[in-house]
Scaffold this motif. Structure first.
Motif, PDB file in Angstrom:
ATOM      1  N   LYS A 170       0.867  -1.191   0.000  1.00 21.94           N
ATOM      2  CA  LYS A 170       0.000   0.000   0.000  1.00 21.94           C
ATOM      3  C   LYS A 170       0.890   1.223   0.000  1.00 21.94           C
ATOM      4  O   LYS A 170       2.062   1.162   0.422  1.00 21.94           O
ATOM      5  N   THR A 174       5.215   6.254   7.492  1.00 21.98           N
ATOM      6  CA  THR A 174       6.297   6.882   8.252  1.00 21.98           C
ATOM      7  C   THR A 174       7.644   6.570   7.599  1.00 21.98           C
ATOM      8  O   THR A 174       8.681   6.594   8.251  1.00 21.98           O
ATOM      9  N   PHE A 220       6.625   8.133  15.559  1.00 22.79           N
ATOM     10  CA  PHE A 220       5.493   8.583  16.372  1.00 22.79           C
ATOM     11  C   PHE A 220       5.930   9.036  17.768  1.00 22.79           C
ATOM     12  O   PHE A 220       5.168   9.679  18.475  1.00 22.79           O
ATOM     13  N   ALA A 250      -2.131  -1.624  13.082  1.00 19.74           N
ATOM     14  CA  ALA A 250      -3.107  -0.619  12.644  1.00 19.74           C
ATOM     15  C   ALA A 250      -3.383  -0.700  11.139  1.00 19.74           C
ATOM     16  O   ALA A 250      -4.458  -0.306  10.684  1.00 19.74           O
ATOM     17  N   ASP A 251      -2.420  -1.193  10.369  1.00 21.95           N
ATOM     18  CA  ASP A 251      -2.590  -1.224   8.914  1.00 21.95           C
ATOM     19  C   ASP A 251      -3.236  -2.499   8.400  1.00 21.95           C
ATOM     20  O   ASP A 251      -3.549  -2.582   7.210  1.00 21.95           O
ATOM     21  N   THR A 278       8.090   2.743  12.647  1.00 20.00           N
ATOM     22  CA  THR A 278       6.888   3.590  12.849  1.00 20.00           C
ATOM     23  C   THR A 278       6.887   4.159  14.273  1.00 20.00           C
ATOM     24  O   THR A 278       6.607   5.343  14.482  1.00 20.00           O
ATOM     25  N   VAL A 286      -7.489   5.910  14.533  1.00 23.97           N
ATOM     26  CA  VAL A 286      -6.054   5.595  14.540  1.00 23.97           C
ATOM     27  C   VAL A 286      -5.690   4.876  13.238  1.00 23.97           C
ATOM     28  O   VAL A 286      -4.645   4.256  13.117  1.00 23.97           O
ATOM     29  N   TYR A 300      -1.678   6.618  21.192  1.00 25.86           N
ATOM     30  CA  TYR A 300      -1.873   6.407  19.757  1.00 25.86           C
ATOM     31  C   TYR A 300      -2.286   7.714  19.079  1.00 25.86           C
ATOM     32  O   TYR A 300      -2.957   8.559  19.675  1.00 25.86           O
ATOM     33  N   HIS A 301      -1.873   7.861  17.845  1.00 24.04           N
ATOM     34  CA  HIS A 301      -2.126   9.099  17.112  1.00 24.04           C
ATOM     35  C   HIS A 301      -3.389   9.013  16.269  1.00 24.04           C
ATOM     36  O   HIS A 301      -3.650   7.985  15.638  1.00 24.04           O
ATOM     37  N   ASN A 320       0.479   5.464   1.263  1.00 19.46           N
ATOM     38  CA  ASN A 320      -0.366   6.512   1.850  1.00 19.46           C
ATOM     39  C   ASN A 320      -0.262   7.714   0.915  1.00 19.46           C
ATOM     40  O   ASN A 320       0.823   8.300   0.778  1.00 19.46           O
TER      41      ASN A 320
HETATM   42  C1  LIG Z   1       0.948   5.409  10.322  1.00 18.82           C
HETATM   43  C2  LIG Z   1       1.058   4.256   9.356  1.00 18.82           C
HETATM   44  C3  LIG Z   1       0.330   4.696   8.077  1.00 18.82           C
HETATM   45  O1  LIG Z   1       0.109   3.681   7.178  1.00 18.82           O
HETATM   46  O2  LIG Z   1       2.433   4.044   9.149  1.00 18.82           O
HETATM   47  P1  LIG Z   1       3.312   2.907   8.365  1.00 18.82           P
HETATM   48  O3  LIG Z   1       3.648   1.834   9.367  1.00 18.82           O
HETATM   49  O4  LIG Z   1       2.484   2.403   7.249  1.00 18.82           O
HETATM   50  O5  LIG Z   1       4.560   3.591   7.908  1.00 18.82           O
HETATM   51  C4  LIG Z   1       0.364   3.037   9.941  1.00 18.82           C
HETATM   52  O6  LIG Z   1      -0.995   3.273  10.219  1.00 18.82           O
HETATM   53  C5  LIG Z   1       1.012   2.426  11.151  1.00 18.82           C
HETATM   54  O7  LIG Z   1       0.522   1.112  11.179  1.00 18.82           O
HETATM   55  P2  LIG Z   1       1.354  -0.110  11.749  1.00 18.82           P
HETATM   56  O8  LIG Z   1       2.723  -0.137  11.176  1.00 18.82           O
HETATM   57  O9  LIG Z   1       0.479  -1.335  11.565  1.00 18.82           O
HETATM   58  O10 LIG Z   1       1.453   0.345  13.221  1.00 18.82           O
HETATM   59  P3  LIG Z   1       1.388  -0.503  14.556  1.00 18.82           P
HETATM   60  O11 LIG Z   1       2.289  -1.677  14.427  1.00 18.82           O
HETATM   61  O12 LIG Z   1      -0.039  -0.713  14.923  1.00 18.82           O
HETATM   62  O13 LIG Z   1       2.026   0.538  15.590  1.00 18.82           O
HETATM   63  C6  LIG Z   1       3.406   0.797  15.676  1.00 18.82           C
HETATM   64  C7  LIG Z   1       3.589   1.923  16.687  1.00 18.82           C
HETATM   65  O14 LIG Z   1       3.243   3.169  16.072  1.00 18.82           O
HETATM   66  C8  LIG Z   1       2.526   4.002  16.962  1.00 18.82           C
HETATM   67  N1  LIG Z   1       1.229   4.352  16.367  1.00 18.82           N
HETATM   68  C9  LIG Z   1       0.693   3.591  15.365  1.00 18.82           C
HETATM   69  C10 LIG Z   1      -0.497   3.957  14.761  1.00 18.82           C
HETATM   70  C11 LIG Z   1      -1.144   5.138  15.229  1.00 18.82           C
HETATM   71  N2  LIG Z   1      -2.296   5.543  14.695  1.00 18.82           N
HETATM   72  N3  LIG Z   1      -0.601   5.864  16.221  1.00 18.82           N
HETATM   73  C12 LIG Z   1       0.577   5.486  16.793  1.00 18.82           C
HETATM   74  O15 LIG Z   1       1.058   6.158  17.697  1.00 18.82           O
HETATM   75  C13 LIG Z   1       2.406   3.249  18.268  1.00 18.82           C
HETATM   76  O16 LIG Z   1       3.451   3.702  19.086  1.00 18.82           O
HETATM   77  C14 LIG Z   1       2.680   1.815  17.890  1.00 18.82           C
HETATM   78  O17 LIG Z   1       3.325   1.131  18.921  1.00 18.82           O
END
Ligand SMILES: C[C@@](CO)(OP(=O)(O)O)[C@H](O)COP(=O)(O)OP(=O)(O)OC[C@H]1O[C@@H](n2ccc(N)nc2=O)[C@H](O)[C@@H]1O
Ligand SMILES: Nc1ncnc2c1ncn2[C@@H]1O[C@H](COP(=O)(O)OP(=O)(O)O)[C@@H](O)[C@H]1O
Length: 289
Positions: A10, A235, A179, A134-135, A175, A150, A25-26, A12
């Motif tokens: 994917k 990120t 954050f 989250a993804d 990530t 989130v 969480y953001h 963003n």
């Molecule tokens: C922000 C995104 C956009 O697509 O970044 P990428 O990972 O794809 O770069 C994602 O939603 C990331 O999703 P994912 O990579 O699954 O995140 P997670 O494993 O759930 O979280 C990793 C860490 O990022 C932070 N986190 C994640 C999602 C969110 N909305 N707020 C946060 O603060 C938290 O500290 C968490 O411990």
């Protein structure tokens, strides 16, 4: 029958942070689109309940691998007595913001739900997926989406499907690291879907990532010579630019410096996983009739 199930990347298309919840969480606004490019997984169902990952990833223990965690979660939730041996053909870089781990997990949930005949609904699979990352839910649902909360509240969208050139600037970005950065902007004004489709939005994480990981800044500067509005996905660390045709994207790919990995791929609003799952259902109907 399907032999290899796709786990697409994917990107963003933009990423804003509008706030932060009490649990840290953001709150985000983002738009996800899939690429016709990604990992592939092969599932061989076994009569005994072991879950065996036959392909190991450097730096990820098998039990921590999101594929194994997804399979175990589904097996426990749906009280499955069968097991599975899984092969992974890994193409997506880890820590690249292309969601490879999450996509592998979603493909495992969607494929095993069918192969183990669990009959969980898409909503149930998406809820399970959210426990893994989250993804994961957007990959389970398989349609390009505007996401809030989130990252788990979706509205399906159908943006244009251009060709992309994606560069992985040979550095992984965590990530969690981004954050937790104090200088991250966390108060973006909310935008609307209509505003986004009219061209609003950027990736608010870019400035922090560029500072902490200079290769990301270099890749963005390099891409800006060839395309308007190069952007980072998630990120980081991957950056991308859009092109009107495969040829235009390919021409720029030829010039990418050798020390970066890069590829071209078409953007798609229905994910290759969703198309594959439909093929699977059709093949079952053909056999039944
Ligand atoms: C922000 C995104 C956009 O697509 O970044 P990428 O990972 O794809 O770069 C994602 O939603 C990331 O999703 P994912 O990579 O699954 O995140 P997670 O494993 O759930 O979280 C990793 C860490 O990022 C932070 N986190 C994640 C999602 C969110 N909305 N707020 C946060 O603060 C938290 O500290 C968490 O411990
Ligand atoms: N099957 C998997 N593929 C990739 N990464 C995985 C997998 N299982 C667990 N991980 C962990 O998830 C992290 C994030 O990987 P990935 O989803 O590819 O990147 P990103 O979240 O930046 O898009 C990896 O660094 C790795 O530690």
């Amino acid at each position: 029958m399907i032999e290899w199930w796709p786990a697409p990347a994917k990107i963003n298309l933009f990423l804003h942070i509008t706030g932060r919840r009490a649990d840290g969480y953001h709150e985000l606004q983002t738009a996800f689109q899939f690429l016709e490019h990604g990992d592939k997984l092969k599932f061989t169902i076994t009569e005994t309940p072991e879950i065996i990952l036959q392909t190991q990833l450097t730096d990820v223990a098998a039990d921590d691998n999101l594929i194994v965690r997804a399979a175990k979660l589904l097996q426990t939730t749906a009280k499955v007595t069968l097991g599975v041996a899984i092969q992974l053909y890994k193409k997506l870089p880890m820590g690249g913001g292309l969601g490879g781990g999450s996509s592998d997990a979603a493909t495992t949930l969607v494929a095993l739900n069918k192969l183990w005949q669990c009959d969980l609904t898409e909503d149930q699979l998406a809820t399970l997926g959210l426990q893994l990352g989250a993804d994961v839910p957007v990959f389970v649902r398989g349609h390009a989406a505007w996401a809030e909360g989130v990252g788990e509240i979706f509205t399906e969208i159908d943006p244009p499907e251009p060709w992309y050139l994606v560069i992985f600037p040979d550095c992984a970005v965590s990530t969690a690291e981004i954050f937790s950065a104090t200088e991250l902007t966390r108060d973006c004004e909310p935008i609307t879907i209509a505003g986004f489709l009219a061209g609003e939005g950027s990736n608010i994480c870019e400035s922090v990532v560029k500072k902490l990981h200079p290769p990301v800044a270099q890749a963005l500067t390099w891409l800006a010579q060839y395309a308007a509005i190069p952007r980072m996905t998630g990120t980081g660390s991957c950056v991308f630019a859009r092109f009107n045709s495969a040829d235009e994207a390919e021409n720029v790919l030829q010039n990418v410096p050798e020390h970066w990995h890069a590829f071209t791929a078409k953007g798609c609003n229905e994910s290759p996983l969703s198309l594959c799952a439909k093929d699977f259902d059709r093949s079952l109907n053909v056999t039944a009739n």
